[in-house]
Scaffold this motif. Structure first.
Motif, PDB file in Angstrom:
ATOM      1  N   GLN A  47       0.825  -1.207   0.000  1.00 51.90           N
ATOM      2  CA  GLN A  47       0.000   0.000   0.000  1.00 51.90           C
ATOM      3  C   GLN A  47       0.862   1.262   0.000  1.00 51.90           C
ATOM      4  OE1 GLN A  47      -2.616  -0.320   3.355  1.00 51.90           O
ATOM      5  NE2 GLN A  47      -4.044  -1.703   2.312  1.00 51.90           N
ATOM      6  N   ALA A  48       1.943   1.228   0.779  1.00 43.16           N
ATOM      7  CA  ALA A  48       2.841   2.383   0.812  1.00 43.16           C
ATOM      8  C   ALA A  48       3.477   2.597  -0.556  1.00 43.16           C
ATOM      9  CB  ALA A  48       3.912   2.186   1.874  1.00 43.16           C
ATOM     10  N   GLU A  49       3.845   1.528  -1.218  1.00 48.02           N
ATOM     11  CA  GLU A  49       4.431   1.631  -2.557  1.00 48.02           C
ATOM     12  C   GLU A  49       3.404   2.189  -3.549  1.00 48.02           C
ATOM     13  OE1 GLU A  49       7.335   1.515  -5.426  1.00 48.02           O
ATOM     14  OE2 GLU A  49       7.564   1.198  -3.269  1.00 48.02           O
ATOM     15  N   GLN A  50       2.157   1.701  -3.472  1.00 51.10           N
ATOM     16  CA  GLN A  50       1.096   2.215  -4.345  1.00 51.10           C
ATOM     17  C   GLN A  50       0.823   3.690  -4.056  1.00 51.10           C
ATOM     18  OE1 GLN A  50      -2.168  -0.428  -3.620  1.00 51.10           O
ATOM     19  NE2 GLN A  50      -1.402  -2.032  -4.991  1.00 51.10           N
ATOM     20  N   SER A  51       0.814   4.039  -2.770  1.00 52.64           N
ATOM     21  CA  SER A  51       0.588   5.444  -2.397  1.00 52.64           C
ATOM     22  C   SER A  51       1.720   6.323  -2.919  1.00 52.64           C
ATOM     23  CB  SER A  51       0.480   5.591  -0.882  1.00 52.64           C
ATOM     24  OG  SER A  51      -0.634   4.901  -0.391  1.00 52.64           O
ATOM     25  N   ARG A  52       2.942   5.840  -2.823  1.00 50.39           N
ATOM     26  CA  ARG A  52       4.087   6.591  -3.324  1.00 50.39           C
ATOM     27  C   ARG A  52       3.982   6.780  -4.835  1.00 50.39           C
ATOM     28  NH1 ARG A  52       8.467   5.734  -5.974  1.00 50.39           N
ATOM     29  NH2 ARG A  52       8.258   3.494  -5.980  1.00 50.39           N
ATOM     30  N   LYS A  53       3.608   5.716  -5.555  1.00 50.72           N
ATOM     31  CA  LYS A  53       3.450   5.824  -7.012  1.00 50.72           C
ATOM     32  C   LYS A  53       2.322   6.794  -7.362  1.00 50.72           C
ATOM     33  CE  LYS A  53       5.317   1.304  -8.260  1.00 50.72           C
ATOM     34  NZ  LYS A  53       5.033  -0.032  -8.798  1.00 50.72           N
ATOM     35  N   ALA A  54       1.215   6.702  -6.614  1.00 53.29           N
ATOM     36  CA  ALA A  54       0.093   7.617  -6.868  1.00 53.29           C
ATOM     37  C   ALA A  54       0.512   9.060  -6.586  1.00 53.29           C
ATOM     38  CB  ALA A  54      -1.109   7.234  -6.005  1.00 53.29           C
ATOM     39  N   ALA A  55       1.280   9.267  -5.511  1.00 55.17           N
ATOM     40  CA  ALA A  55       1.746  10.614  -5.176  1.00 55.17           C
ATOM     41  C   ALA A  55       2.683  11.139  -6.268  1.00 55.17           C
ATOM     42  CB  ALA A  55       2.445  10.615  -3.828  1.00 55.17           C
ATOM     43  N   GLU A  56       3.569  10.291  -6.762  1.00 55.87           N
ATOM     44  CA  GLU A  56       4.463  10.699  -7.843  1.00 55.87           C
ATOM     45  C   GLU A  56       3.667  11.055  -9.103  1.00 55.87           C
ATOM     46  OE1 GLU A  56       7.224   7.492  -8.375  1.00 55.87           O
ATOM     47  OE2 GLU A  56       8.455   8.078  -6.660  1.00 55.87           O
ATOM     48  N   GLN A  57       2.631  10.254  -9.389  1.00 59.65           N
ATOM     49  CA  GLN A  57       1.796  10.535 -10.556  1.00 59.65           C
ATOM     50  C   GLN A  57       1.058  11.866 -10.367  1.00 59.65           C
ATOM     51  OE1 GLN A  57      -1.068   7.510 -11.400  1.00 59.65           O
ATOM     52  NE2 GLN A  57      -1.791   8.482 -13.270  1.00 59.65           N
ATOM     53  N   LEU A  58       0.532  12.107  -9.167  1.00 57.01           N
ATOM     54  CA  LEU A  58      -0.157  13.374  -8.898  1.00 57.01           C
ATOM     55  C   LEU A  58       0.803  14.554  -9.018  1.00 57.01           C
ATOM     56  CD1 LEU A  58      -2.513  12.474  -5.903  1.00 57.01           C
ATOM     57  CD2 LEU A  58      -3.178  13.065  -8.233  1.00 57.01           C
ATOM     58  N   ILE A  59       2.010  14.372  -8.514  1.00 62.37           N
ATOM     59  CA  ILE A  59       3.009  15.442  -8.619  1.00 62.37           C
ATOM     60  C   ILE A  59       3.320  15.726 -10.089  1.00 62.37           C
ATOM     61  CG2 ILE A  59       5.443  15.993  -8.203  1.00 62.37           C
ATOM     62  CD1 ILE A  59       5.136  14.618  -5.468  1.00 62.37           C
ATOM     63  N   ALA A  60       3.466  14.662 -10.871  1.00 66.52           N
ATOM     64  CA  ALA A  60       3.743  14.848 -12.298  1.00 66.52           C
ATOM     65  C   ALA A  60       2.565  15.552 -12.982  1.00 66.52           C
ATOM     66  CB  ALA A  60       4.010  13.499 -12.957  1.00 66.52           C
ATOM     67  N   GLU A  61       1.339  15.161 -12.638  1.00 67.17           N
ATOM     68  CA  GLU A  61       0.159  15.814 -13.218  1.00 67.17           C
ATOM     69  C   GLU A  61       0.089  17.280 -12.817  1.00 67.17           C
ATOM     70  OE1 GLU A  61      -3.185  13.487 -11.969  1.00 67.17           O
ATOM     71  OE2 GLU A  61      -2.664  11.800 -13.261  1.00 67.17           O
ATOM     72  N   GLN A  62       0.403  17.559 -11.542  1.00 64.66           N
ATOM     73  CA  GLN A  62       0.381  18.948 -11.076  1.00 64.66           C
ATOM     74  C   GLN A  62       1.452  19.783 -11.778  1.00 64.66           C
ATOM     75  OE1 GLN A  62       0.694  18.671  -6.808  1.00 64.66           O
ATOM     76  NE2 GLN A  62      -1.496  18.261  -6.550  1.00 64.66           N
ATOM     77  N   LYS A  63       2.637  19.202 -11.954  1.00 67.68           N
ATOM     78  CA  LYS A  63       3.684  19.926 -12.675  1.00 67.68           C
ATOM     79  C   LYS A  63       3.239  20.221 -14.110  1.00 67.68           C
ATOM     80  CE  LYS A  63       7.737  18.344 -10.111  1.00 67.68           C
ATOM     81  NZ  LYS A  63       8.972  17.555 -10.155  1.00 67.68           N
ATOM     82  N   GLU A  64       2.614  19.242 -14.741  1.00 70.66           N
ATOM     83  CA  GLU A  64       2.123  19.431 -16.106  1.00 70.66           C
ATOM     84  C   GLU A  64       1.042  20.505 -16.143  1.00 70.66           C
ATOM     85  OE1 GLU A  64       1.942  18.946 -20.149  1.00 70.66           O
ATOM     86  OE2 GLU A  64       3.377  18.067 -18.773  1.00 70.66           O
ATOM     87  N   ALA A  65       0.133  20.478 -15.149  1.00 62.15           N
ATOM     88  CA  ALA A  65      -0.941  21.481 -15.087  1.00 62.15           C
ATOM     89  C   ALA A  65      -0.352  22.876 -14.875  1.00 62.15           C
ATOM     90  CB  ALA A  65      -1.919  21.144 -13.963  1.00 62.15           C
ATOM     91  N   ILE A  66       0.644  22.993 -14.015  1.00 60.66           N
ATOM     92  CA  ILE A  66       1.298  24.285 -13.778  1.00 60.66           C
ATOM     93  C   ILE A  66       1.986  24.757 -15.061  1.00 60.66           C
ATOM     94  CG2 ILE A  66       3.222  25.386 -12.564  1.00 60.66           C
ATOM     95  CD1 ILE A  66       2.426  23.715 -10.099  1.00 60.66           C
ATOM     96  N   HIS A  67       2.659  23.839 -15.733  1.00 67.90           N
ATOM     97  CA  HIS A  67       3.338  24.185 -16.986  1.00 67.90           C
ATOM     98  C   HIS A  67       2.323  24.671 -18.023  1.00 67.90           C
ATOM     99  CE1 HIS A  67       6.330  24.038 -20.138  1.00 67.90           C
ATOM    100  NE2 HIS A  67       5.525  23.268 -20.855  1.00 67.90           N
TER     101      HIS A  67
END
Length: 161
Positions: A47-67
């Motif tokens: 679960q921690a690994e899945q949460s970390r992957k989801a957090a990384e994906q959200l961060i990438a999406e947020q960076k893309e949205a900011i860009h």
């Protein structure tokens, strides 16, 4: 220390019975709890690994949205700059056209007033010429008096202009 075979076998049997009892009543539940704990820890790690992957994906999406938002803001600013430049050029063009129109109207008005003044002057000069001629005819004076009379009327016409 002497080796007594009967004690050895009794101890061995007692140890076997104790082992079977411990296996049935202590080791089974203890190993079961240990297995549950291991399973629980493994699930938490997954679960921690899945949460970390989801957090990384959200961060990438947020960076893309900011860009994307920054790019859109730049485009909006550039469009506003172009629009304001066009509007400024249009306003300047309209102001120049209006100034030219006003200048042309003023020049026409000046020309009309000049023509009116010239016509009025001609009319006055004609009237004065007729008046001078009639005065000359009336007076029948000599040449010197006639020149004085003409100069007098020219001065009078010059004063009215």
């Amino acid at each position: 220390m002497n080796f007594v075979p009967s004690s050895f076998f009794i101890t061995l049997i007692a140890f076997g019975i104790l082992y079977l009892l411990l296996k049935k009543y202590a080791f089974g539940p203890l190993f079961g709890m240990m297995e549950q704990r291991r399973t629980h820890i493994t699930e938490q790690i997954l679960q921690a690994e899945q949460s970390r992957k989801a957090a990384e994906q959200l961060i990438a999406e947020q960076k893309e949205a900011i860009h994307n938002a920054r790019n859109e803001a730049k485009e909006i600013i550039e469009q506003a700059r172009v629009t304001s430049s066009k509007q400024a050029d249009e306003l300047i063009g309209q102001a120049k056209a209006e100034a030219s129109r006003i200048k042309e109207e003023a020049l026409r008005d000046i020309e009309n007033e000049k023509n009116k003044a010239v016509a009025a002057l001609r009319s006055q000069v004609s009237a004065m010429s007729v008046l001078i001629a009639s005065k000359i005819i009336e007076k029948q004076v000599d040449e010197k008096s006639q020149e004085q009379l003409i100069e007098h009327y020219l001065k009078e016409v010059g004063g009215k202009l």
